[in-house]
Design a protein around this motif. Structure first.
Motif, PDB file in Angstrom:
ATOM      1  N   PHE A 124      -9.491  13.523  11.500  1.00  0.00           N
ATOM      2  CA  PHE A 124      -8.434  12.532  11.697  1.00  0.00           C
ATOM      3  C   PHE A 124      -7.959  11.950  10.374  1.00  0.00           C
ATOM      4  N   THR A 125      -8.476  12.432   9.273  1.00  0.00           N
ATOM      5  CA  THR A 125      -8.144  11.807   7.985  1.00  0.00           C
ATOM      6  C   THR A 125      -7.002  12.501   7.275  1.00  0.00           C
ATOM      7  N   GLU A 126      -6.637  13.713   7.720  1.00  0.00           N
ATOM      8  CA  GLU A 126      -5.585  14.454   7.028  1.00  0.00           C
ATOM      9  C   GLU A 126      -4.311  14.476   7.868  1.00  0.00           C
ATOM     10  N   ASN A 127      -3.196  14.293   7.181  1.00  0.00           N
ATOM     11  CA  ASN A 127      -1.865  14.405   7.787  1.00  0.00           C
ATOM     12  C   ASN A 127      -1.692  13.516   9.012  1.00  0.00           C
ATOM     13  N   VAL A 128      -2.259  12.328   8.981  1.00  0.00           N
ATOM     14  CA  VAL A 128      -2.105  11.379  10.083  1.00  0.00           C
ATOM     15  C   VAL A 128      -1.232  10.232   9.614  1.00  0.00           C
ATOM     16  N   ASP A 129      -0.256   9.851  10.445  1.00  0.00           N
ATOM     17  CA  ASP A 129       0.629   8.728  10.124  1.00  0.00           C
ATOM     18  C   ASP A 129      -0.078   7.423  10.486  1.00  0.00           C
ATOM     19  N   HIS A 130      -0.549   6.703   9.479  1.00  0.00           N
ATOM     20  CA  HIS A 130      -1.259   5.447   9.710  1.00  0.00           C
ATOM     21  C   HIS A 130      -0.335   4.243   9.628  1.00  0.00           C
ATOM     22  N   SER A 131       0.963   4.459   9.567  1.00  0.00           N
ATOM     23  CA  SER A 131       1.877   3.321   9.385  1.00  0.00           C
ATOM     24  C   SER A 131       1.776   2.350  10.536  1.00  0.00           C
ATOM     25  N   GLU A 132       1.633   2.912  11.772  1.00  0.00           N
ATOM     26  CA  GLU A 132       1.576   2.017  12.930  1.00  0.00           C
ATOM     27  C   GLU A 132       0.284   1.226  12.934  1.00  0.00           C
ATOM     28  N   ARG A 133      -0.845   1.919  12.577  1.00  0.00           N
ATOM     29  CA  ARG A 133      -2.133   1.228  12.574  1.00  0.00           C
ATOM     30  C   ARG A 133      -2.217   0.192  11.458  1.00  0.00           C
ATOM     31  N   SER A 134      -1.529   0.430  10.328  1.00  0.00           N
ATOM     32  CA  SER A 134      -1.655  -0.459   9.175  1.00  0.00           C
ATOM     33  C   SER A 134      -0.683  -1.616   9.222  1.00  0.00           C
ATOM     34  N   MET A 135       0.185  -1.634  10.218  1.00  0.00           N
ATOM     35  CA  MET A 135       1.157  -2.735  10.283  1.00  0.00           C
ATOM     36  C   MET A 135       0.446  -4.032  10.601  1.00  0.00           C
ATOM     37  N   ASN A 136       0.760  -5.067   9.826  1.00  0.00           N
ATOM     38  CA  ASN A 136       0.190  -6.372  10.132  1.00  0.00           C
ATOM     39  C   ASN A 136       0.982  -7.006  11.278  1.00  0.00           C
ATOM     40  N   PRO A 137       0.452  -8.093  11.891  1.00  0.00           N
ATOM     41  CA  PRO A 137       1.141  -8.687  13.048  1.00  0.00           C
ATOM     42  C   PRO A 137       2.597  -9.044  12.784  1.00  0.00           C
ATOM     43  N   ASP A 138       2.896  -9.559  11.579  1.00  0.00           N
ATOM     44  CA  ASP A 138       4.282  -9.939  11.281  1.00  0.00           C
ATOM     45  C   ASP A 138       5.206  -8.725  11.316  1.00  0.00           C
ATOM     46  N   ASP A 139       4.724  -7.589  10.760  1.00  0.00           N
ATOM     47  CA  ASP A 139       5.554  -6.381  10.767  1.00  0.00           C
ATOM     48  C   ASP A 139       5.743  -5.849  12.181  1.00  0.00           C
ATOM     49  N   MET A 140       4.674  -5.906  12.982  1.00  0.00           N
ATOM     50  CA  MET A 140       4.772  -5.436  14.358  1.00  0.00           C
ATOM     51  C   MET A 140       5.736  -6.300  15.167  1.00  0.00           C
ATOM     52  N   VAL A 141       5.682  -7.618  14.942  1.00  0.00           N
ATOM     53  CA  VAL A 141       6.601  -8.523  15.643  1.00  0.00           C
ATOM     54  C   VAL A 141       8.039  -8.264  15.204  1.00  0.00           C
TER      55      VAL A 141
END
Length: 663
Positions: A124-141
């Motif tokens: 799971f460490t290669e070629n995975v888009d972590h942008s959604e997981r790394s978004m902080n609450p403010d970015d998600m809101v």
């Protein structure tokens, strides 16, 4: 236990199904009630989503079972500290306020979380888009509201309930921190974007529970929007949005804005503004049933009943299922004396909505107008069986019983009343009700200007008091009641729920006078200004007098509050270490009061300083600023003038009676 067992579903690579399962299980494993279960569920949810993304890259690989470490073991790993390291000790410098101490306290470093072991065949460490997981609450809101704006901007998508249901399934809604931010901001977004179908409002309310928080929302939003929101959620009035789906030539947003502005104006009884917006909306699209209904209400409330009748008649032809139109037209039929047509409209309504009691009441009044007493009595008794406190039904029943009573009245009594009535008419003497009407009309005519001037005087007196106290009429009434019945408080939580300026009754324990005084130096400050200084300095400056306030602290429940009293109560506190008394709840002002008191507690190494309430205090010794009232002389003059006019109108009673005897 595998991740699919925890989520309660079969193995799948469908993220939507995983999110729905997570949402369902989240109701069982509340993070506040079951933190371990919630942690296990969240880990399973994250791993399942990672599995679906990895499975899309490598469809040949299949996951069998991914086991999770017990939450308790993970918790111990996260929060355990190395044995060799020692926590540094901090000795913060002396500060003036408690807030500085709080800000300077060292924060404990958190040990980073260990990786959860995953079978090697899944990378799971290669070629995975972590942008959604790394978004902080403010970015998600921010992303959530960007999606909301895009949905609202597309009218045809906006009115579809499924699109809002999909939006509310956004991952931000399942994040506790994000959900709180969205809950706070969503209504402010809707305050400017409120053209939504009733079904959407109900869906949103089922997620955010706005009806349960109506009192809190009233202080955060405009009164106009709160009234509109309540009207939508309680179905007092609802506007429809599907009647112009295929009207590409229509400027829908302009029409909706003018239609809602007309509704707001009608709610505020602003007839001129309502007429303007109704005309603008009608010019864009004249066949909208809701607009026609608003036009009918406008004509009805401005007294143009003939136009109102024709408008509701047109609405029924355009929208034969519109219950409101039938109800309005039935009322207008009754006012015109067309009871038969009113009954037909009521029967039409009741075939579709048998439990609409307003229509049943109109039906009874129609029978009453036709003289069909038995049918009317049956209808109103049915209404009272449903609602025994229905005043309108009771009044109508008295009208029904009146003819029966007259028919069953003994003939001798009827003849006696007829003879008496004939004798009074022969003598030219009116009855009691007629005499009272004559007296009232003559008295009002003779004293109309006095009455008007008295009303103006009372308005001026009210304005003087409200300007000085900065209160509304409701607040002034509450304050008056509060002076006779103070609020009983036993804890700081109860004190914080009490409005500032209210009288409170309380008991302090472990109380102490801290050798600090509130004094006024009239030579130094021409206008009253409070200073908080030690007693020795006040005595040295010769500032001890009847206006001096004595500063005390003591326990109210589990926390310490500040109390300012006179000398006698301060001595009682010093002698007994407790006191029960009344005082006024006030906010701690900006300035030297709080720093001086905290500094005095720190110097004396007082044990109260760490749990001291620093935003409010109780004042049992009136401020010098409160004693003077520049508007009191004006109020006294107005009261004296009003008293003279009251004497005058009281003297007019016998004069009017005497004048009436000559008419």
């Amino acid at each position: 236990m595998g991740i699919w067992e925890i989520l309660g579903i079969e193995q799948t690579d469908n993220p939507a199904q995983i999110k729905k399962a997570y949402a369902k299980k989240l109701k069982v494993h509340n993070p506040e009630v079951d933190p371990e279960g919630f942690q296990r569920l969240r880990e399973a949810y994250d791993l399942a989503l990672k599995f679906t993304r990895n499975n899309k890259r490598d469809p040949e690989t299949q996951e069998e079972t991914i086991h999770l470490q017990p939450p308790r073991r993970l918790y111990e790993q996260w929060h355990s500290e190395p044995a060799e390291e020692e926590q540094p000790s901090y000795d913060p410098p002396q500060r003036l306020t408690l807030f500085d101490r709080f800000l300077e306290e060292p924060t404990q470093e958190v040990v980073p979380q260990e990786e959860i072991p995953i079978p090697k065949r899944y990378d799971f460490t290669e070629n995975v888009d972590h942008s959604e997981r790394s978004m902080n609450p403010d970015d998600m809101v921010e992303r959530f509201f960007r999606r909301t704006q895009e949905l609202y901007d597309n009218y045809h998508e906006r009115i579809q309930l499924e699109n809002w249901r999909e939006l509310l399934n956004d991952e931000a809604m399942w994040n506790v921190g994000c959900h709180q931010l969205i809950d706070t901001q969503f209504l402010h977004f809707l305050e400017e974007h409120y053209h939504l179908p009733y079904e959407v409002w109900m869906l949103l309310d089922s997620h955010f529970q706005w009806r349960e928080k109506s009192e809190k929302l009233a202080s955060q939003l405009s009164g106009r929007f709160v009234a509109y929101l309540n009207g939508q959620l309680n179905q007092i009035f609802t506007l429809r949005y599907h009647s112009f789906e295929n009207r590409d030539d229509l400027d829908i947003e302009a029409f909706l804005e003018w239609r809602s502005d007309a509704l707001f104006a009608l709610m505020e009884n602003d007839w001129e503004t309502a007429q303007s917006y109704l005309a603008k909306a009608h010019a864009l699209y004249a066949l909208d049933p809701d607009l026609i209904r608003l036009q009918g209400e406008y004509f009805l409330r401005t007294g143009n009943k003939n136009r109102a009748f024709h408008t509701f008649d047109q609405l029924i032809r355009l929208d034969p299922d519109n219950i409101d139109a039938y109800l309005y037209r039935a009322r207008l039929f009754l006012e015109k004396g067309d009871a038969t047509d009113a009954i037909k409209d009521c029967e039409e309504i009741l075939t579709r909505m048998p439990e609409l009691w307003d229509a049943r009441s109109l039906l009874g009044k129609g029978y009453l107008q036709l003289g069909e007493w038995e049918k009317a009595q049956e209808v109103f008794q049915e209404i009272l069986s449903h609602n025994p406190s229905d005043i309108d039904a009771k009044i109508c029943l008295t009208q029904i019983h009146s003819p029966f009573n007259r028919m069953t009245e003994p003939p001798a009594s009827k003849q006696a009343k007829a003879v008496r009535r004939k004798n009074l008419q022969t003598l030219g003497l009116p009855g009691r009700l007629a005499r009272f009407k004559q007296f009232f009309a003559l008295y009002t005519r003779r004293n109309i200007w006095t009455i008007i001037f008295l009303l103006l005087l009372h308005y001026a007196m009210f304005a003087v008091v409200s300007m000085k106290l900065d209160m509304t009429s409701e607040q002034m009434f509450d304050s008056l009641v509060n002076n006779y019945k103070p609020v009983q408080i036993k804890t700081v939580e109860e004190m914080k729920q009490t409005p500032l300026g209210y009288q409170v009754e309380f008991t302090l324990t472990k109380a102490s006078y801290i050798n600090m005084l509130r004094v006024y130096d009239k030579e130094k400050y021409p206008e009253p200004k409070a200073e908080f200084i030690p007693a020795a300095k006040a005595k040295e400056r010769d500032l001890l007098n009847s206006d001096t306030g004595y500063v005390n602290v003591g326990y109210l429940g589990q926390q310490v509050i500040i109390l300012i009293t006179d000398y006698d109560h301060a001595k009682e506190i010093h002698d007994k270490q407790s006191i029960t008394m009344r005082g006024t709840l006030k906010a701690v002002p900006d300035g030297e009061m709080l720093p001086a008191i905290v500094n005095a507690l720190e110097k004396r190494k007082h044990p109260y300083q760490s749990i001291l309430v620093t935003d409010t205090y109780i004042n049992a010794k009136p401020d010098l600023e409160e004693k003077g009232w520049t508007g009191s002389w004006l109020l006294g003059i107005l009261a004296m003038i009003a008293m003279l006019y009251y004497i005058r109108i009281i003297r007019e009673f016998p004069k009017t009676r005497k004048a009436l005897s000559f008419h």
